[in-house]
Structures are given as structure tokens and as C-alpha cells.
Design a protein around this motif. Structure first.
Motif, short mmCIF file in Angstrom:
data_model
loop_
_atom_site.label_atom_id
_atom_site.label_comp_id
_atom_site.label_asym_id
_atom_site.label_seq_id
_atom_site.Cartn_x
_atom_site.Cartn_y
_atom_site.Cartn_z
N UNK A 1 -13.19 1.92 -1.82
CA UNK A 1 -14.60 1.63 -1.58
C UNK A 1 -14.65 0.93 -0.23
N UNK A 2 -15.06 1.64 0.79
CA UNK A 2 -14.93 1.16 2.16
C UNK A 2 -15.69 -0.14 2.42
N UNK A 3 -16.87 -0.29 1.87
CA UNK A 3 -17.62 -1.54 2.08
C UNK A 3 -16.88 -2.74 1.49
N UNK A 4 -16.32 -2.57 0.30
CA UNK A 4 -15.58 -3.68 -0.33
C UNK A 4 -14.32 -4.03 0.45
N UNK A 5 -13.57 -3.02 0.86
CA UNK A 5 -12.34 -3.26 1.62
C UNK A 5 -12.66 -3.91 2.95
N UNK A 6 -13.67 -3.41 3.64
CA UNK A 6 -14.07 -3.97 4.93
C UNK A 6 -14.45 -5.45 4.76
N UNK A 7 -15.20 -5.75 3.73
CA UNK A 7 -15.61 -7.14 3.48
C UNK A 7 -14.39 -8.02 3.19
N UNK A 8 -13.48 -7.52 2.36
CA UNK A 8 -12.27 -8.27 2.04
C UNK A 8 -11.46 -8.60 3.29
N UNK A 9 -11.24 -7.59 4.12
CA UNK A 9 -10.43 -7.78 5.32
C UNK A 9 -11.13 -8.65 6.36
N UNK A 10 -12.43 -8.49 6.49
CA UNK A 10 -13.19 -9.26 7.47
C UNK A 10 -13.30 -10.73 7.07
N UNK A 11 -13.47 -10.99 5.79
CA UNK A 11 -13.68 -12.36 5.33
C UNK A 11 -12.39 -13.16 5.14
N UNK A 12 -11.24 -12.50 5.11
CA UNK A 12 -9.98 -13.23 4.96
C UNK A 12 -9.77 -14.11 6.19
N UNK A 13 -9.56 -15.41 5.96
CA UNK A 13 -9.52 -16.31 7.11
C UNK A 13 -8.31 -17.23 7.18
N UNK A 14 -7.51 -17.31 6.12
CA UNK A 14 -6.40 -18.26 6.15
C UNK A 14 -5.26 -17.79 5.27
N UNK A 15 -4.03 -17.98 5.73
CA UNK A 15 -2.86 -17.61 4.96
C UNK A 15 -2.62 -16.11 5.01
N UNK A 16 -1.71 -15.65 4.19
CA UNK A 16 -1.34 -14.24 4.17
C UNK A 16 -1.93 -13.56 2.96
N UNK A 17 -2.57 -12.43 3.18
CA UNK A 17 -3.13 -11.59 2.14
C UNK A 17 -2.32 -10.30 2.10
N UNK A 18 -1.80 -9.97 0.92
CA UNK A 18 -1.06 -8.73 0.72
C UNK A 18 -1.93 -7.79 -0.11
N UNK A 19 -2.11 -6.57 0.38
CA UNK A 19 -2.91 -5.56 -0.30
C UNK A 19 -2.02 -4.36 -0.56
N UNK A 20 -2.13 -3.78 -1.76
CA UNK A 20 -1.36 -2.56 -2.02
C UNK A 20 -2.29 -1.42 -2.35
N UNK A 21 -1.84 -0.24 -2.01
CA UNK A 21 -2.59 0.96 -2.32
C UNK A 21 -2.03 2.15 -1.56
N UNK A 22 -2.42 3.32 -2.01
CA UNK A 22 -2.05 4.56 -1.32
C UNK A 22 -3.19 5.54 -1.56
N UNK A 23 -4.14 5.54 -0.64
CA UNK A 23 -5.35 6.36 -0.77
C UNK A 23 -5.59 7.13 0.52
N UNK A 24 -6.39 8.16 0.42
CA UNK A 24 -6.62 9.05 1.57
C UNK A 24 -7.31 8.39 2.75
N UNK A 25 -8.16 7.38 2.51
CA UNK A 25 -8.91 6.78 3.61
C UNK A 25 -8.34 5.45 4.10
N UNK A 26 -7.13 5.10 3.70
CA UNK A 26 -6.58 3.81 4.12
C UNK A 26 -6.32 3.75 5.62
N UNK A 27 -6.05 4.88 6.24
CA UNK A 27 -5.78 4.90 7.68
C UNK A 27 -6.93 4.39 8.51
#
Length: 102
Positions: free
Chosen positions: A59-85
Motif C-alpha cells: 500500500x504505497x501511501x502507508x509505506x511512504x508515510x512510514x518511511x517519511x515519518x521515521x525519525x530516530x534509530x534504525x527501522x528494519x522492514x521486510x517484504x518482497x513485492x512488485x512495487x518495492x523498487x
């Protein structure tokens, strides 16, 4: 690292752990969570959807929000989907797991 006020600041990093099914993404995320890191497995909790049965997409809006709002420390995300690139420029590193064929 210290900021201009002299206090200690945590560096921000976002890491994608990817690979085909069965390569160990969930196991890696489990260990990282055990060590106190923030982790998101995009196979769960509505981060992805199977579009018309043709394959999984984030869900591109959710992923974009997650990545944009992350501000401190390390965030690890896993997945293998067609639009991850589409999101690769937002990651500090992409870790590709692989396993030998049986």
C-alpha cells in the motif's frame, strides 16, 4: 554523535530486508526485534495486498508515510513485492537474502 545542543542524538536509518519466500526474512526480523530494534513485516497488518490475484503490492501511501515519518534509530522492514523498487531511494540499505534451491 552529539547535536548542536550537546545532547546525544540517535542516527536515523531505514533498512529493507528482502528475498523470496523461505529465505529467512521473518526469522531475521524476529532476531532484530529481540535485540530491541523496530521492525515491520509487510506481510502482515495490512501493509500489502494481493491485487487481482496477480501478485502482492505494498500500500504505497502507508509505506511512504512510514518511511517519511521515521525519525530516530534504525527501522528494519521486510517484504518482497512488485512495487518495492519504487521506494529504494528511501532506504539506507537493501539486504537481499537468498537460499540454495533444494
Amino acid at each position: 554523535m552529539t547535536n548542536t545542543s550537546g545532547s546525544i542524538s540517535k542516527k536515523k536509518a531505514i533498512i529493507l530486508v528482502t528475498g523470496m519466500s523461505g529465505t529467512g526474512k521473518s526469522t531475521v526480523l524476529g532476531e532484530l526485534a529481540h535485540r530491541g530494534h523496530r521492525v515491520i513485516d509487510t506481510d502482515y497488518d495490512g501493509w500489502s495486498e494481493n491485487v487481482d490475484g496477480s501478485g502482492w503490492l505494498w500500500h504505497e501511501n502507508r509505506i511512504d508515510e512510514l518511511l517519511t515519518e521515521h525519525s530516530e534509530g534504525t527501522l528494519f522492514i521486510s517484504g518482497c513485492v512488485s512495487n518495492q523498487g519504487k521506494f529504494y531511494p528511501m532506504f539506507d540499505a537493501v539486504v537481499l537474502l537468498s537460499a540454495p534451491s533444494k
